[in-house]
Design a protein around this motif. Sequence first.
Motif, PDB file in Angstrom:
ATOM      1  N   GLY A  49      -8.153 -34.896  -1.433  1.00 43.83           N
ATOM      2  CA  GLY A  49      -8.382 -36.279  -1.486  1.00 43.83           C
ATOM      3  C   GLY A  49      -7.942 -37.184  -0.159  1.00 43.83           C
ATOM      4  O   GLY A  49      -7.843 -38.280  -0.250  1.00 43.83           O
ATOM      5  N   LEU A  50      -7.705 -36.584   0.954  1.00 42.91           N
ATOM      6  CA  LEU A  50      -7.305 -37.102   1.960  1.00 42.91           C
ATOM      7  C   LEU A  50      -8.175 -38.211   2.657  1.00 42.91           C
ATOM      8  O   LEU A  50      -9.383 -38.039   2.628  1.00 42.91           O
ATOM      9  N   ASP A  51      -7.828 -39.389   3.207  1.00 43.53           N
ATOM     10  CA  ASP A  51      -8.662 -40.306   3.585  1.00 43.53           C
ATOM     11  C   ASP A  51      -9.305 -39.837   5.028  1.00 43.53           C
ATOM     12  O   ASP A  51      -8.844 -39.309   6.191  1.00 43.53           O
ATOM     13  N   ASP A  52     -10.728 -40.253   5.076  1.00 43.67           N
ATOM     14  CA  ASP A  52     -11.446 -39.691   6.167  1.00 43.67           C
ATOM     15  C   ASP A  52     -11.135 -40.185   7.517  1.00 43.67           C
ATOM     16  O   ASP A  52     -11.030 -39.592   8.730  1.00 43.67           O
ATOM     17  N   ASP A  53     -10.711 -41.592   7.615  1.00 38.72           N
ATOM     18  CA  ASP A  53     -10.185 -42.357   8.769  1.00 38.72           C
ATOM     19  C   ASP A  53      -9.157 -41.538   9.319  1.00 38.72           C
ATOM     20  O   ASP A  53      -8.838 -41.370  10.594  1.00 38.72           O
ATOM     21  N   GLU A  54      -8.183 -41.164   8.608  1.00 40.81           N
ATOM     22  CA  GLU A  54      -6.603 -40.653   8.701  1.00 40.81           C
ATOM     23  C   GLU A  54      -7.098 -39.390   9.102  1.00 40.81           C
ATOM     24  O   GLU A  54      -6.333 -38.862  10.361  1.00 40.81           O
ATOM     25  N   PRO A  62     -14.022 -35.034   8.959  1.00 44.10           N
ATOM     26  CA  PRO A  62     -13.959 -34.812   7.498  1.00 44.10           C
ATOM     27  C   PRO A  62     -15.140 -33.990   7.049  1.00 44.10           C
ATOM     28  O   PRO A  62     -15.135 -33.514   5.760  1.00 44.10           O
ATOM     29  N   LYS A  65     -14.533 -30.152   5.564  1.00 49.20           N
ATOM     30  CA  LYS A  65     -13.800 -29.920   4.676  1.00 49.20           C
ATOM     31  C   LYS A  65     -14.213 -28.656   3.946  1.00 49.20           C
ATOM     32  O   LYS A  65     -15.391 -28.594   3.580  1.00 49.20           O
ATOM     33  N   PHE A 159      -0.238 -38.951   5.303  1.00 49.05           N
ATOM     34  CA  PHE A 159      -0.784 -38.584   4.149  1.00 49.05           C
ATOM     35  C   PHE A 159       0.420 -38.648   3.110  1.00 49.05           C
ATOM     36  O   PHE A 159       0.116 -38.749   1.822  1.00 49.05           O
ATOM     37  N   HIS A 162       1.149 -42.757   2.169  1.00 47.57           N
ATOM     38  CA  HIS A 162      -0.055 -43.303   1.407  1.00 47.57           C
ATOM     39  C   HIS A 162      -0.712 -42.307   0.539  1.00 47.57           C
ATOM     40  O   HIS A 162      -1.951 -42.080   0.998  1.00 47.57           O
TER      41      HIS A 162
END
Length: 163
Positions: A49-54, A62, A65, A159, A162
């Motif tokens: 569930g990691l943030d796409d922007d990060e 992304p 995945k 990660f 946040h």
Amino acid sequence: MALCGCGHTIEGNAVAEDAWRGQGVERGQLPSSSESSPSAQPAEFDPCGLDDDELKILGVDPATKIEIPAIGACSWSGDGIGFSVSLAGPLPLDSIATTTGVTDLREVVVGGRIVKVFVYSGDTCAAFAEVEGGTVEFTMIDAEFDSSCSRLEVAVELFLEHP
């Protein structure tokens, strides 16, 4: 370059198995499969569930995945980089120092957690951190390998700060 799985490599082939579980620990001491199955994963951290922007900040796409539910992991790739994150039951992090293939081991503090960052087999950066009910593993293979693993440290900060 694609990374599928965690850690264990065979010359020329990425494998979908988590060779990091049990670093330096006999098989009988490993957590049971029910402890490390996706349904038993701690709710605090979702490796998929990691943030796409990060993820884009790290240089991975992304859209690449790959979910590996059998080991509670996901991996992504980008131009010359592979990145994976998995979640396991509690692991004895002190045993990392005596694990064959581990070099450049150091500890950093991220979000109040001690994170073990190291080089594995001379060309892979890895980091382990304890989270509620388990251990999260970050692994990075980078065509522009840097034994300081600074790119992986950026990932860990993103990660774990946040989740």
